[in-house]
Design a protein around this motif. Structure first.
Motif, PDB file in Angstrom:
ATOM      1  N   ALA A 154     107.179 -44.988 -10.321  1.00 48.85           N
ATOM      2  CA  ALA A 154     106.769 -44.453 -11.616  1.00 48.85           C
ATOM      3  C   ALA A 154     107.197 -45.383 -12.744  1.00 48.85           C
ATOM      4  O   ALA A 154     106.446 -45.592 -13.710  1.00 48.85           O
ATOM      5  N   ALA A 155     108.402 -45.964 -12.628  1.00 42.85           N
ATOM      6  CA  ALA A 155     108.859 -46.909 -13.648  1.00 42.85           C
ATOM      7  C   ALA A 155     107.971 -48.148 -13.669  1.00 42.85           C
ATOM      8  O   ALA A 155     107.677 -48.688 -14.744  1.00 42.85           O
ATOM      9  N   ALA A 156     107.528 -48.599 -12.488  1.00 43.64           N
ATOM     10  CA  ALA A 156     106.619 -49.751 -12.438  1.00 43.64           C
ATOM     11  C   ALA A 156     105.298 -49.420 -13.108  1.00 43.64           C
ATOM     12  O   ALA A 156     104.737 -50.254 -13.845  1.00 43.64           O
ATOM     13  N   ASN A 157     104.766 -48.215 -12.891  1.00 47.51           N
ATOM     14  CA  ASN A 157     103.519 -47.801 -13.558  1.00 47.51           C
ATOM     15  C   ASN A 157     103.699 -47.766 -15.073  1.00 47.51           C
ATOM     16  O   ASN A 157     102.829 -48.227 -15.820  1.00 47.51           O
ATOM     17  N   SER A 158     104.814 -47.210 -15.514  1.00 51.41           N
ATOM     18  CA  SER A 158     105.082 -47.161 -16.951  1.00 51.41           C
ATOM     19  C   SER A 158     105.223 -48.561 -17.526  1.00 51.41           C
ATOM     20  O   SER A 158     104.741 -48.848 -18.630  1.00 51.41           O
ATOM     21  N   LEU A 159     105.872 -49.449 -16.782  1.00 47.95           N
ATOM     22  CA  LEU A 159     106.075 -50.809 -17.259  1.00 47.95           C
ATOM     23  C   LEU A 159     104.747 -51.544 -17.403  1.00 47.95           C
ATOM     24  O   LEU A 159     104.500 -52.215 -18.422  1.00 47.95           O
ATOM     25  N   VAL A 160     103.874 -51.402 -16.406  1.00 43.07           N
ATOM     26  CA  VAL A 160     102.568 -52.062 -16.470  1.00 43.07           C
ATOM     27  C   VAL A 160     101.760 -51.541 -17.656  1.00 43.07           C
ATOM     28  O   VAL A 160     101.185 -52.317 -18.434  1.00 43.07           O
ATOM     29  N   ALA A 161     101.716 -50.220 -17.799  1.00 45.85           N
ATOM     30  CA  ALA A 161     100.935 -49.625 -18.893  1.00 45.85           C
ATOM     31  C   ALA A 161     101.501 -50.023 -20.253  1.00 45.85           C
ATOM     32  O   ALA A 161     100.748 -50.362 -21.176  1.00 45.85           O
ATOM     33  N   ALA A 189     105.011 -55.750 -31.082  1.00 45.89           N
ATOM     34  CA  ALA A 189     104.756 -55.616 -29.646  1.00 45.89           C
ATOM     35  C   ALA A 189     105.794 -54.725 -28.982  1.00 45.89           C
ATOM     36  O   ALA A 189     105.457 -53.857 -28.159  1.00 45.89           O
ATOM     37  N   LEU A 190     107.048 -54.897 -29.339  1.00 52.71           N
ATOM     38  CA  LEU A 190     108.097 -54.096 -28.735  1.00 52.71           C
ATOM     39  C   LEU A 190     108.033 -52.646 -29.202  1.00 52.71           C
ATOM     40  O   LEU A 190     108.346 -51.728 -28.443  1.00 52.71           O
ATOM     41  N   PHE A 191     107.602 -52.438 -30.452  1.00 51.86           N
ATOM     42  CA  PHE A 191     107.426 -51.061 -30.922  1.00 51.86           C
ATOM     43  C   PHE A 191     106.303 -50.378 -30.140  1.00 51.86           C
ATOM     44  O   PHE A 191     106.429 -49.223 -29.726  1.00 51.86           O
ATOM     45  N   ALA A 192     105.199 -51.087 -29.920  1.00 49.74           N
ATOM     46  CA  ALA A 192     104.111 -50.535 -29.117  1.00 49.74           C
ATOM     47  C   ALA A 192     104.562 -50.287 -27.684  1.00 49.74           C
ATOM     48  O   ALA A 192     104.147 -49.302 -27.044  1.00 49.74           O
ATOM     49  N   PHE A 193     105.419 -51.163 -27.170  1.00 56.20           N
ATOM     50  CA  PHE A 193     105.956 -50.977 -25.819  1.00 56.20           C
ATOM     51  C   PHE A 193     106.774 -49.687 -25.730  1.00 56.20           C
ATOM     52  O   PHE A 193     106.623 -48.904 -24.790  1.00 56.20           O
ATOM     53  N   ILE A 194     107.660 -49.470 -26.695  1.00 55.51           N
ATOM     54  CA  ILE A 194     108.491 -48.267 -26.688  1.00 55.51           C
ATOM     55  C   ILE A 194     107.631 -47.017 -26.769  1.00 55.51           C
ATOM     56  O   ILE A 194     107.858 -46.022 -26.069  1.00 55.51           O
ATOM     57  N   THR A 195     106.613 -47.047 -27.631  1.00 51.16           N
ATOM     58  CA  THR A 195     105.727 -45.896 -27.787  1.00 51.16           C
ATOM     59  C   THR A 195     105.034 -45.564 -26.472  1.00 51.16           C
ATOM     60  O   THR A 195     104.963 -44.402 -26.059  1.00 51.16           O
ATOM     61  N   ALA A 196     104.508 -46.585 -25.790  1.00 51.26           N
ATOM     62  CA  ALA A 196     103.810 -46.355 -24.524  1.00 51.26           C
ATOM     63  C   ALA A 196     104.777 -45.953 -23.424  1.00 51.26           C
ATOM     64  O   ALA A 196     104.443 -45.110 -22.576  1.00 51.26           O
ATOM     65  N   LEU A 235      96.246 -38.876 -15.694  1.00 47.19           N
ATOM     66  CA  LEU A 235      96.628 -39.371 -14.370  1.00 47.19           C
ATOM     67  C   LEU A 235      96.895 -38.198 -13.437  1.00 47.19           C
ATOM     68  O   LEU A 235      97.808 -37.412 -13.665  1.00 47.19           O
ATOM     69  N   LYS A 236      96.109 -38.096 -12.377  1.00 45.17           N
ATOM     70  CA  LYS A 236      96.233 -36.981 -11.444  1.00 45.17           C
ATOM     71  C   LYS A 236      96.858 -37.391 -10.118  1.00 45.17           C
ATOM     72  O   LYS A 236      97.507 -36.593  -9.461  1.00 45.17           O
ATOM     73  N   THR A 237      96.643 -38.616  -9.690  1.00 43.02           N
ATOM     74  CA  THR A 237      97.193 -39.072  -8.425  1.00 43.02           C
ATOM     75  C   THR A 237      98.679 -39.356  -8.574  1.00 43.02           C
ATOM     76  O   THR A 237      99.081 -40.085  -9.484  1.00 43.02           O
ATOM     77  N   PRO A 238      99.520 -38.789  -7.688  1.00 44.94           N
ATOM     78  CA  PRO A 238     100.976 -39.008  -7.832  1.00 44.94           C
ATOM     79  C   PRO A 238     101.364 -40.475  -7.825  1.00 44.94           C
ATOM     80  O   PRO A 238     102.317 -40.869  -8.501  1.00 44.94           O
ATOM     81  N   GLU A 239     100.635 -41.309  -7.069  1.00 45.03           N
ATOM     82  CA  GLU A 239     100.981 -42.726  -6.985  1.00 45.03           C
ATOM     83  C   GLU A 239     100.777 -43.467  -8.298  1.00 45.03           C
ATOM     84  O   GLU A 239     101.311 -44.560  -8.486  1.00 45.03           O
ATOM     85  N   LYS A 240     100.000 -42.884  -9.220  1.00 46.63           N
ATOM     86  CA  LYS A 240      99.693 -43.559 -10.479  1.00 46.63           C
ATOM     87  C   LYS A 240     100.435 -42.964 -11.666  1.00 46.63           C
ATOM     88  O   LYS A 240     100.305 -43.466 -12.783  1.00 46.63           O
ATOM     89  N   GLN A 241     101.196 -41.928 -11.467  1.00 42.84           N
ATOM     90  CA  GLN A 241     101.854 -41.262 -12.576  1.00 42.84           C
ATOM     91  C   GLN A 241     102.992 -42.102 -13.141  1.00 42.84           C
ATOM     92  O   GLN A 241     103.658 -42.852 -12.420  1.00 42.84           O
ATOM     93  N   THR A 242     103.203 -41.952 -14.432  1.00 46.66           N
ATOM     94  CA  THR A 242     104.237 -42.712 -15.125  1.00 46.66           C
ATOM     95  C   THR A 242     105.566 -41.965 -15.072  1.00 46.66           C
ATOM     96  O   THR A 242     105.650 -40.809 -14.648  1.00 46.66           O
ATOM     97  N   LEU A 243     106.612 -42.625 -15.533  1.00 48.50           N
ATOM     98  CA  LEU A 243     107.959 -42.073 -15.417  1.00 48.50           C
ATOM     99  C   LEU A 243     108.153 -40.760 -16.180  1.00 48.50           C
ATOM    100  O   LEU A 243     108.753 -39.823 -15.626  1.00 48.50           O
ATOM    101  N   PRO A 296     115.806 -48.187 -21.039  1.00 48.13           N
ATOM    102  CA  PRO A 296     114.981 -49.300 -21.542  1.00 48.13           C
ATOM    103  C   PRO A 296     114.618 -49.171 -23.011  1.00 48.13           C
ATOM    104  O   PRO A 296     114.667 -50.156 -23.760  1.00 48.13           O
ATOM    105  N   SER A 297     114.265 -47.962 -23.436  1.00 44.49           N
ATOM    106  CA  SER A 297     113.917 -47.761 -24.844  1.00 44.49           C
ATOM    107  C   SER A 297     115.105 -48.021 -25.750  1.00 44.49           C
ATOM    108  O   SER A 297     114.973 -48.642 -26.814  1.00 44.49           O
ATOM    109  N   LEU A 298     116.280 -47.569 -25.348  1.00 41.79           N
ATOM    110  CA  LEU A 298     117.466 -47.776 -26.169  1.00 41.79           C
ATOM    111  C   LEU A 298     117.814 -49.256 -26.276  1.00 41.79           C
ATOM    112  O   LEU A 298     118.157 -49.748 -27.350  1.00 41.79           O
ATOM    113  N   VAL A 299     117.729 -49.959 -25.164  1.00 44.95           N
ATOM    114  CA  VAL A 299     118.053 -51.380 -25.173  1.00 44.95           C
ATOM    115  C   VAL A 299     117.072 -52.156 -26.049  1.00 44.95           C
ATOM    116  O   VAL A 299     117.460 -52.977 -26.889  1.00 44.95           O
TER     117      VAL A 299
END
Length: 280
Positions: free
Chosen positions: A72-79, A202-209, A220-228, A257-260
Motif C-alpha cells: 500500500a505504501a508503494a502504491n501511495s508513493l507511485v501515485a 512538488a513536495l507540497f503536492a506530494f504530501i497532499t497526494a 480503487l476497488k482492488t485490494p492490490e491497488k489500494q493506497t496506504l 513521510p509527511s512529517l519528514v
C-alpha cells in the motif's frame, strides 16, 4: 508608555496562541506514538498513561502481519510522486504565462483557484467517477494520479505564480536583448531561479497526494491497488471496533513521510505562500 506595553501584550498573546495551537497539534500525535508502543493489557486499561509502562514493538509486527502495508505504501508513493511531477510540469509554464501576462488571464486563473478550492470532495466525486468510468480509468493508479493532478494543480499554479512574479523581469529582458527566445529564456534564466519554488510546490503536492483518502477509497476497488490511507481502515472491524494497537502503529508509520518532508520544506512552503499572496 502605552505603546510599548500594548505591543508587548500583543506579542505575549501571539506567543500564547501559538503555544496553544502547537499543543493542540502535538497532543494527538504524542498519544498516537504512546498507543503504538502499548501492549494489549495497557490499551484496555481504565487508567491510561501517557508513557507505556511496558513498551513493546509487537503492534508494529502485528500491523505488518495483518495488512499489506508495504504494498500500500508503494502504491501511495507511485501515485504521489507521479502526481507531484506532472502537476509541477503543467503548472510551471502556466504560472509563467499568468505572472507575465497580466489581464483577464491572471484574473481568470485567480478565480479558478478560489472556486476550485471551495468545492468539497463529495460534490465532485459523482461526475468525476462518471468521467473516469468513460475513460476506463476506474480502479487504476493512472486514474487516481489524474485526479490528484487536477486537484492539486490550482494551488500549485497559485504558488508558482508568486515565485515567477518575484523573479525580476529585467533579467528576461536582458536575455531577450542577447537574442534568447521565450522558451530558452524560461529554461535558462527563469527556471533556475524558480528551483526552490518548484521543489516546494512538488513536495507540497506530494504530501497532499500521500495523505489523500476519499478519492482513493472511491476509485480503487482492488485490494492490490489500494493506497496506504485506505488500507488503514482495514484495522476497523465490521461494527467499528478498532484494533487499536496495530492501527496506531500503522498510522504512525504512515504519518512519518509527511512529517519528514514537511519539516524539510516548511520554510519554502511558507515563503511561497506569502510570495503568492503579495500583489505586485
Amino acid at each position: 508608555m502605552s505603546g510599548p506595553r500594548n505591543r508587548g501584550a500583543v506579542r505575549t498573546g501571539q506567543y500564547v496562541a501559538l503555544l496553544a495551537y502547537l499543543v493542540f497539534l502535538a497532543v494527538p500525535f504524542l498519544w498516537l506514538i504512546s498507543t503504538a508502543f502499548k501492549p494489549a493489557a495497557e490499551l484496555g486499561s481504565l487508567n491510561p498513561t501517557w508513557i507505556p509502562e511496558n513498551p513493546t514493538p509487537a503492534n508494529f509486527r502485528q500491523a505488518f502481519d495483518e495488512q499489506p502495508l508495504l504494498r500500500a505504501a508503494a502504491n501511495s508513493l507511485v501515485a504521489a510522486v507521479c502526481a507531484a511531477l506532472i502537476a509541477v510540469v503543467v503548472a510551471t509554464p502556466m504560472a509563467y504565462a499568468t505572472a507575465r501576462r497580466r489581464g483577464r488571464l491572471s484574473a481568470a486563473t485567480t478565480g479558478w483557484v478560489v472556486v476550485s478550492q471551495a468545492f468539497p470532495f463529495v460534490l465532485v466525486i459523482i461526475p468525476l467517477f462518471l468521467v473516469l468510468k468513460n475513460l476506463h480509468l476506474i480502479n487504476t493508479v493512472t486514474g487516481l494520479v489524474l485526479v490528484y493532478v487536477v486537484w492539486s494543480l490550482p494551488f500549485a499554479l497559485w504558488m508558482l505564480t508568486g515565485y515567477v512574479r518575484a523573479v525580476p523581469a529585467e533579467l528576461e529582458e536582458a536575455a531577450a536583448v542577447d537574442g534568447a527566445g521565450r522558451l530558452r529564456t524560461l529554461v535558462s534564466v527563469t527556471a533556475p531561479l524558480l528551483a526552490p519554488g518548484i521543489v516546494a510546490t512538488a513536495l507540497f503536492a506530494f504530501i497532499t497526494a500521500w495523505n489523500e483518502f476519499f478519492f482513493a477509497l472511491v476509485l480503487l476497488k482492488t485490494p492490490e491497488k489500494q493506497t496506504l490511507p485506505v488500507v488503514l481502515t482495514h484495522f476497523l472491524g465490521a461494527e467499528g471496533a478498532a484494533d487499536l494497537g496495530p492501527l496506531a502503529a500503522a498510522a504512525f508509520l504512515a504519518t512519518l513521510p509527511s512529517l519528514v518532508v514537511f519539516a524539510i520544506i516548511q520554510k519554502r512552503i511558507t515563503s511561497g505562500m506569502l510570495t503568492g499572496a503579495v500583489k505586485s
